[in-house]
Design a protein around this motif. Structure first.
Motif, mmCIF file in Angstrom:
data_model
loop_
_atom_site.group_PDB
_atom_site.id
_atom_site.type_symbol
_atom_site.label_atom_id
_atom_site.label_comp_id
_atom_site.label_asym_id
_atom_site.label_seq_id
_atom_site.Cartn_x
_atom_site.Cartn_y
_atom_site.Cartn_z
ATOM 1 N N GLY A 21 72.305 30.062 27.208
ATOM 2 C CA GLY A 21 71.634 31.125 26.466
ATOM 3 C C GLY A 21 71.699 32.479 27.138
ATOM 4 N N CYS A 22 70.847 33.380 26.623
ATOM 5 C CA CYS A 22 70.784 34.757 27.111
ATOM 6 C C CYS A 22 69.362 35.026 27.585
ATOM 7 N N ASN A 23 69.239 35.585 28.777
ATOM 8 C CA ASN A 23 67.890 35.808 29.316
ATOM 9 C C ASN A 23 67.185 36.965 28.622
ATOM 10 N N TYR A 24 67.914 37.756 27.819
ATOM 11 C CA TYR A 24 67.303 38.870 27.100
ATOM 12 C C TYR A 24 67.122 38.489 25.617
ATOM 13 N N ASN A 25 68.224 38.233 24.952
ATOM 14 C CA ASN A 25 68.216 37.633 23.599
ATOM 15 C C ASN A 25 67.480 38.451 22.533
ATOM 16 N N GLN A 26 67.441 39.766 22.672
ATOM 17 C CA GLN A 26 66.688 40.559 21.687
ATOM 18 C C GLN A 26 67.510 41.609 20.963
ATOM 19 N N CYS A 27 68.803 41.721 21.283
ATOM 20 C CA CYS A 27 69.612 42.748 20.616
ATOM 21 C C CYS A 27 69.734 42.386 19.127
ATOM 22 N N THR A 28 69.470 43.359 18.271
ATOM 23 C CA THR A 28 69.396 43.022 16.837
ATOM 24 C C THR A 28 70.772 42.771 16.214
ATOM 25 N N PHE A 29 71.836 43.135 16.914
ATOM 26 C CA PHE A 29 73.178 42.937 16.347
ATOM 27 C C PHE A 29 73.778 41.599 16.784
ATOM 28 N N CYS A 30 73.065 40.850 17.625
ATOM 29 C CA CYS A 30 73.671 39.673 18.266
ATOM 30 C C CYS A 30 72.924 38.414 17.883
ATOM 31 N N ASN A 31 73.692 37.416 17.501
ATOM 32 C CA ASN A 31 73.088 36.156 17.074
ATOM 33 C C ASN A 31 73.627 34.978 17.877
ATOM 34 N N PHE A 32 74.316 35.293 18.976
ATOM 35 C CA PHE A 32 75.087 34.246 19.649
ATOM 36 C C PHE A 32 74.238 33.141 20.277
ATOM 37 N N TYR A 33 73.077 33.504 20.789
ATOM 38 C CA TYR A 33 72.328 32.513 21.589
ATOM 39 C C TYR A 33 70.909 32.284 21.079
ATOM 40 N N ARG A 34 70.671 32.585 19.799
ATOM 41 C CA ARG A 34 69.321 32.396 19.252
ATOM 42 C C ARG A 34 68.968 30.923 19.147
ATOM 43 N N ASP A 42 76.440 30.961 30.041
ATOM 44 C CA ASP A 42 76.689 31.566 28.732
ATOM 45 C C ASP A 42 76.772 33.105 28.834
ATOM 46 N N ALA A 43 75.669 33.769 28.364
ATOM 47 C CA ALA A 43 75.737 35.210 28.098
ATOM 48 C C ALA A 43 75.756 36.086 29.337
ATOM 49 N N ASN A 44 75.158 35.662 30.400
ATOM 50 C CA ASN A 44 75.070 36.504 31.600
ATOM 51 C C ASN A 44 74.772 35.632 32.812
ATOM 52 N N VAL A 66 78.409 47.295 27.041
ATOM 53 C CA VAL A 66 77.830 48.641 27.099
ATOM 54 C C VAL A 66 77.385 49.072 25.698
ATOM 55 N N GLU A 67 78.151 48.695 24.712
ATOM 56 C CA GLU A 67 77.941 48.960 23.270
ATOM 57 C C GLU A 67 78.105 50.439 22.922
ATOM 58 N N SER A 68 77.351 51.322 23.607
ATOM 59 C CA SER A 68 77.436 52.751 23.265
ATOM 60 C C SER A 68 76.929 53.593 24.429
ATOM 61 N N HIS A 114 67.975 47.660 19.788
ATOM 62 C CA HIS A 114 67.106 46.900 20.712
ATOM 63 C C HIS A 114 67.834 46.506 21.986
ATOM 64 N N LYS A 115 68.703 47.395 22.457
ATOM 65 C CA LYS A 115 69.367 47.151 23.741
ATOM 66 C C LYS A 115 69.162 48.402 24.596
ATOM 67 N N PRO A 116 67.953 48.586 25.081
ATOM 68 C CA PRO A 116 67.615 49.866 25.703
ATOM 69 C C PRO A 116 68.102 49.975 27.142
HETATM 70 S S1 SF4 Z 1 74.201 41.294 23.150
HETATM 71 FE FE1 SF4 Z 1 74.199 40.265 25.130
HETATM 72 S S2 SF4 Z 1 72.223 40.837 26.043
HETATM 73 FE FE2 SF4 Z 1 72.052 41.239 23.849
HETATM 74 S S3 SF4 Z 1 71.189 39.374 22.967
HETATM 75 FE FE3 SF4 Z 1 73.421 39.197 22.811
HETATM 76 S S4 SF4 Z 1 74.042 38.098 24.615
HETATM 77 FE FE4 SF4 Z 1 71.968 38.834 25.005
#
Ligand code: SF4
Length: 395
Positions: A155-168, A205-207, A265-267, A277-279
Motif C-alpha cells: 500500500g501507500c502510507n499517504y493514500n489521500q491523493c484524489t487522482f490516485c486509486n492504486f492502493y485504496r 508498493d507505492a513508496n 512530483v505531479e506539478s 490533495h498532494k500538498p
Molecule cells: S499518488 Fe502516490 S502518494 Fe498519492 S496516494 Fe497515490 S501512491 Fe500514494
C-alpha cells in the motif's frame, strides 16, 4: 547459454523457427510472422498473432494491445480477451512447436516440454499461485515493467491523493523481516528459471523507501544475498517521507544497488497540488532530489498532465517548467509525463464542486504534447522525456 536458433520447414511455404535464448523461448512462424514468447518455466509471456499483440499477466489474465486513431491522434489501448480466445491463440503456437519437436536438438527438449505442458489449466494454477504471493501489482514505471517486484511494503502510507486509486484496496504495512524472508522464498520458488527474464528489482508498493533506514538496509542486504544475479534496484519515493532521509542514507542505499527512484512530483504549481490533495512543497521536492543525486541515485520525475483541466493548464505548465529548470538533472535521469486518467470518484466530485470542466481525452493529449515539447527543450542532454501511459501497464 547463448541463443540457439532452429529453423525448420514444415510445409512448402511455411517455416517455424524456435529460438532458445538465455532467458526465454520463442516460436516464430512464417509467412504469417506470428510469434510466441515463453519464460523458461514454459509460461506464456506474450504473442503476436495475425498482426495483433497479446500479453499475459503473471496472475493469468490476457490482454490485447491495439492502437486507435481518433481526431488525428493515436491512442494505445489495452483490452482483456476471453480465456477461450487466449486458449485458442496459445494452442496455435504450441501446435507449431509440437510439429517440429522431434527435429529440435536435445538441448531444447527440456524447455520445449515445459512449454507444451503449460496449457491454460496449468497457467491458471500458476496465476492463482502468483495471487497468493502478491497483492495486485498496481503500477510500475514504464522502464520497470519487466522488473522482478518484491513487495517489501504493502500500500501507500499517504493514500489521500484524489487522482490516485492504486492502493485504496489495502492498508499500509511495512513487512517484518520474517514476512520479507518468507516473501522472497515464495517469489524465488514461483519464478523459477523464469526469473532470468527479470533484469531489475522493483521495491513495491507505492513508496517502499519509507521504511526506516536501518530496517531498509537489512532488507536490501537480504535482497543482495537472495537475488545476487539482479544487482539493480528501483523504487517509488514520496516527498513527504523521502525528505527524512539524508544524502548519506541514499549513498548507503546506492551502494546496495539502488539505481533510480521515481518521484511523483505531479506539478510545480502548489495550487494544483493542493487541489489534488498532494500538498508537497517545491522546496521539499528540490531538497529530496538533491539528496538523492548527491547520494548517487538517479531520478525518475513524474508529472501529471490533464488533472485540473483547462483551469490549471497554463499555471501547471509554467510552474512545472520552473521546477524542471531547478532540478539537478543530468544524463541517465528520466522525466515521465503521465496523461491523467480518472480513476478516483473523489476527483470528479472535487472538479464539480469547483465548477471546473472535466477535460476530454483529446484535451489531455493536447496538453501532454505541449508539456512534453516544452520540457524537452529545457532538460540537459541525456535526460529522457517520455509519456507514461498508465493504461499500458501489465505485469
Ligand atoms: S499518488 Fe502516490 S502518494 Fe498519492 S496516494 Fe497515490 S501512491 Fe500514494
Amino acid at each position: 547459454m547463448s541463443a540457439n536458433i532452429q529453423r525448420i520447414i514444415i510445409d512448402k511455404d511455411q517455416v517455424v523457427t524456435v529460438t532458445l535464448k538465455p532467458h526465454a523461448l520463442n516460436i516464430f512462424e512464417e509467412p504469417q510472422n506470428n510469434l510466441w514468447t515463453f519464460d523458461l518455466e514454459g509460461r506464456l509471456i506474450g504473442m503476436y498473432v495475425n498482426g495483433i499483440n497479446y500479453r499475459r499477466t503473471l496472475d493469468n489474465h490476457f490482454f490485447k494491445k491495439t492502437r486507435r486513431r481518433f481526431n488525428g491522434e493515436t491512442y494505445r489501448e489495452v483490452n482483456p480477451i476471453s480465456m477461450d480466445e487466449a486458449k485458442r491463440l496459445l494452442e496455435k503456437g504450441q501446435t507449431f512447436l509440437k510439429r517440429v519437436e522431434s527435429e529440435l536438438p536435445v538441448s531444447f527438449q527440456f524447455y520445449v516440454r515445459k512449454v507444451l505442458d503449460m496449457d491454460v489449466t496449468r497457467l491458471t494454477e500458476s496465476g492463482e499461485r502468483f495471487s497468493r504471493i502478491y497483492l495486485p501489482i498496481s503500477i510500475l514505471p514504464p522502464d520497470q515493467y519487466m522488473a522482478l517486484v518484491l513487495q517489501i511494503t504493502e500500500g501507500c502510507n499517504y493514500n489521500q491523493c484524489t487522482f490516485c486509486n492504486f492502493y485504496r484496496d489495502r492498508p499500509f504495512h511495512i513487512k517484518t523481516v520474517e514476512e520479507v524472508e518468507h516473501h522472497f522464498k515464495d517469489v524465488k520458488s514461483f519464478f523459477g528459471e523464469g526469473i532470468k527474464l527479470r533484469k531489475s528489482i522493483f521495491l513495491a508498493d507505492a513508496n517502499a523507501l519509507v521504511i526506516p533506514q536501518k530496517k531498509l538496509v537489512t532488507f536490501l542486504d537480504l535482497i543482495r544475498c537472495k537475488f545476487p544475479d539482479i544487482p539493480r534496484l528501483y523504487s517509488f519515493i514520496d516527498v513527504f517521507t523521502g525528505t527524512k532521509k539524508s544524502t548519506e542514507d541514499f549513498s548507503t542505499l546506492a551502494n546496495l544497488g539502488l539505481e533510480r527512484v521515481y518521484l511523483g512530483v505531479e506539478s510545480g504549481n502548489s495550487e494544483l497540488l493542493d487541489f489534488l490533495h498532494k500538498p508537497q512543497l517545491t522546496d521539499d521536492i528540490l531538497e529530496l532530489s538533491n539528496h538523492l543525486k548527491m547520494g548517487g541515485v538517479r531520478l525518475g520525475i513524474i508529472f501529471l498532465v490533464g488533472a485540473g483541466g483547462e483551469f490549471f493548464r497554463q499555471k501547471h505548465l509554467e510552474d512545472s517548467l520552473k521546477l524542471v529548470k531547478r532540478l539537478p538533472l543530468d544524463s541517465g535521469d528520466i522525466i515521465y509525463i503521465s496523461e491523467f486518467y480518472e480513476t478516483n470518484p473523489q476527483y470528479r466530485s472535487t472538479m464539480e464542486t469547483r465548477g471546473i470542466e472535466v477535460p476530454t481525452r483529446l484535451d489531455i493529449r493536447t496538453m501532454s504534447t505541449e508539456f512534453k515539447a516544452a520540457v524537452k527543450q529545457m532538460v540537459p542532454k541525456g535526460v529522457s522525456v517520455s509519456i507514461y501511459d498508465i493504461q499500458q501497464f501489465i505485469y
